[in-house]
Design an enzyme around this catalytic site. Structure first.
Site, mmCIF file in Angstrom:
data_model
loop_
_atom_site.group_PDB
_atom_site.id
_atom_site.type_symbol
_atom_site.label_atom_id
_atom_site.label_comp_id
_atom_site.label_asym_id
_atom_site.label_seq_id
_atom_site.Cartn_x
_atom_site.Cartn_y
_atom_site.Cartn_z
ATOM 1 N N ASN A 9 0.864 -1.180 0.000
ATOM 2 C CA ASN A 9 0.000 0.000 0.000
ATOM 3 C C ASN A 9 0.900 1.231 0.000
ATOM 4 O O ASN A 9 1.478 1.583 1.026
ATOM 5 C CB ASN A 9 -0.896 -0.023 1.261
ATOM 6 C CG ASN A 9 -1.721 1.248 1.393
ATOM 7 O OD1 ASN A 9 -1.884 1.997 0.427
ATOM 8 N ND2 ASN A 9 -2.223 1.496 2.591
ATOM 9 N N LYS A 11 0.088 4.266 -0.297
ATOM 10 C CA LYS A 11 -0.570 5.472 0.237
ATOM 11 C C LYS A 11 -0.362 6.637 -0.750
ATOM 12 O O LYS A 11 -0.310 6.402 -1.953
ATOM 13 C CB LYS A 11 -0.047 5.790 1.635
ATOM 14 C CG LYS A 11 -0.034 4.546 2.547
ATOM 15 C CD LYS A 11 0.149 4.864 3.987
ATOM 16 C CE LYS A 11 0.299 3.563 4.761
ATOM 17 N NZ LYS A 11 0.092 3.688 6.167
ATOM 18 N N HIS A 95 -9.689 1.150 4.974
ATOM 19 C CA HIS A 95 -8.368 1.297 5.602
ATOM 20 C C HIS A 95 -8.517 2.280 6.766
ATOM 21 O O HIS A 95 -9.279 3.245 6.689
ATOM 22 C CB HIS A 95 -7.361 1.821 4.572
ATOM 23 C CG HIS A 95 -5.954 1.812 5.096
ATOM 24 N ND1 HIS A 95 -5.482 2.796 5.927
ATOM 25 C CD2 HIS A 95 -4.937 0.930 4.925
ATOM 26 C CE1 HIS A 95 -4.226 2.516 6.250
ATOM 27 N NE2 HIS A 95 -3.871 1.387 5.643
ATOM 28 N N GLU A 97 -6.837 4.675 7.786
ATOM 29 C CA GLU A 97 -6.618 6.103 7.458
ATOM 30 C C GLU A 97 -7.859 6.698 6.797
ATOM 31 O O GLU A 97 -8.182 7.863 7.018
ATOM 32 C CB GLU A 97 -5.367 6.249 6.578
ATOM 33 C CG GLU A 97 -4.101 6.051 7.414
ATOM 34 C CD GLU A 97 -2.906 5.530 6.645
ATOM 35 O OE1 GLU A 97 -2.920 5.551 5.401
ATOM 36 O OE2 GLU A 97 -1.948 5.078 7.305
ATOM 37 N N GLU A 166 -5.584 -5.103 10.843
ATOM 38 C CA GLU A 166 -4.572 -4.071 11.054
ATOM 39 C C GLU A 166 -4.903 -3.283 12.330
ATOM 40 O O GLU A 166 -5.733 -2.356 12.286
ATOM 41 C CB GLU A 166 -4.564 -3.091 9.885
ATOM 42 C CG GLU A 166 -4.267 -3.740 8.554
ATOM 43 C CD GLU A 166 -3.706 -2.723 7.569
ATOM 44 O OE1 GLU A 166 -2.542 -2.877 7.190
ATOM 45 O OE2 GLU A 166 -4.414 -1.768 7.222
ATOM 46 N N GLY A 172 1.984 2.374 10.710
ATOM 47 C CA GLY A 172 2.885 3.510 10.510
ATOM 48 C C GLY A 172 3.610 3.960 11.760
ATOM 49 O O GLY A 172 4.219 5.027 11.777
HETATM 50 C C1 PEP Z 1 -0.952 0.101 6.025
HETATM 51 O O1 PEP Z 1 -0.921 1.203 5.521
HETATM 52 O O2 PEP Z 1 -1.884 -0.662 5.787
HETATM 53 C C2 PEP Z 1 0.141 -0.288 6.924
HETATM 54 C C3 PEP Z 1 0.065 -1.452 7.520
HETATM 55 O O3 PEP Z 1 1.162 0.615 7.089
HETATM 56 P P1 PEP Z 1 2.578 0.314 7.787
HETATM 57 O O4 PEP Z 1 3.113 -0.969 7.213
HETATM 58 O O5 PEP Z 1 3.431 1.485 7.454
HETATM 59 O O6 PEP Z 1 2.316 0.183 9.264
#
Ligand code: PEP
Length: 250
Positions: A9, A11, A95, A97, A166, A172
């Site tokens: 991903n 982003k 997601h 975010e 997640e 992040g």
């Molecule tokens: C994500 O954006 O789904 C994610 C898991 O980010 P990161 O790996 O940076 O924690």
């Protein structure tokens, strides 16, 4: 047997030339079948270039989001129908975010999942608890609610559906979940999927996401109920991403 799925991903990163350079490197690395499904999620702007480069290459393409209405007065939005047109196979739905920064609620996420399935795309439904929910012992309650509402509008078998567990506090932050906690949650998600979809639930893959890096990837990807990873920050470099993909080989 469930084939692991490892997804990048990106982003809101990479211009079109940067996306091309990344994918050229990844294509070089992905020459032979890794026994793992590999998917990249570029920004909308890079999807057409990515689709052209990935033609005939064993790397799939996904959209980071899509609006559930096929068309209409939704300035700035891109519909499921529009991304389907670009050769995209997967769509991220809900997601954290999008939920946190763009105010998406479970009902909207459910509409996205349903729209993706209607257009023959595979939704990756992202679920995960906030830190306060974990501290209060309510992590499963939060995930259960997101599954219930995110998959509520689905009728029939959810072809290609993937669940990404997640935990919000791990995204992040550089602080990944404990592998035992990820396994426990993946196992509960699987039992939920079996109850909802019967035998089909067994084939639905459950990814872990949250600060996965080349040096911790194997800890997650060797867990019995974790079928891959959704990777943010560490996926921005093709070599680091490929190292994670390699950790998923069974
Ligand atoms: C994500 O954006 O789904 C994610 C898991 O980010 P990161 O790996 O940076 O924690």
């Amino acid at each position: 047997m469930r084939i692991p799925i490892v997804a990048a991903n990106w982003k809101m990163h990479k211009t079109v030339p940067e996306a091309r350079a990344y994918l050229e490197r990844l294509i070089g690395l992905a020459g032979r079948d890794p026994g793992v499904e590999v998917v990249v999620f570029p920004s909308f702007t890079a999807l057409p270039a990515a689709a052209a480069l990935l033609e005939g290459v064993p790397v799939g393409l996904g959209a980071q989001d899509a609006h559930p209405e096929p068309a209409g007065a939704y300035t700035g939005a891109v519909s499921v129908a529009q991304v389907a047109d670009l050769g995209v196979r997967y769509v991220l739905c809900g997601h954290s975010e999008r939920r946190k920064l763009f105010g998406e609620d479970d009902a909207l996420v459910g509409r996205k999942v349903r729209a993706a399935l209607e257009y023959g795309l595979a939704p990756i439904l992202c679920v995960g608890e906030a830190l306060e929910e974990r501290r209060a012992g309510r992590a499963w309650e939060a995930v259960d609610r997101q599954l219930d509402r995110g998959l509520g509008p689905v009728e029939g078998d959810p072809d290609g559906l993937v669940i990404a567990y997640e935990p919000v506090w791990a995204i992040g932050t550089g602080v990944a979940a404990q592998p035992a906690d990820a396994q426990e949650m993946a196992d509960r998600i699987r039992r939920w999927l079996r109850e909802r979809f019967g035998a089909v639930g067994d084939a639905i893959r459950v990814q872990y996401g949250g600060s996965v890096k080349p040096d911790n990837a194997r800890e997650f990807l060797s867990l019995p109920d974790v079928d891959g990873a959704l990777v943010g920050g560490a996926s921005l470099d093709p070599d680091a991403f490929w190292a994670i993909v390699q950790s998923a080989r069974r």
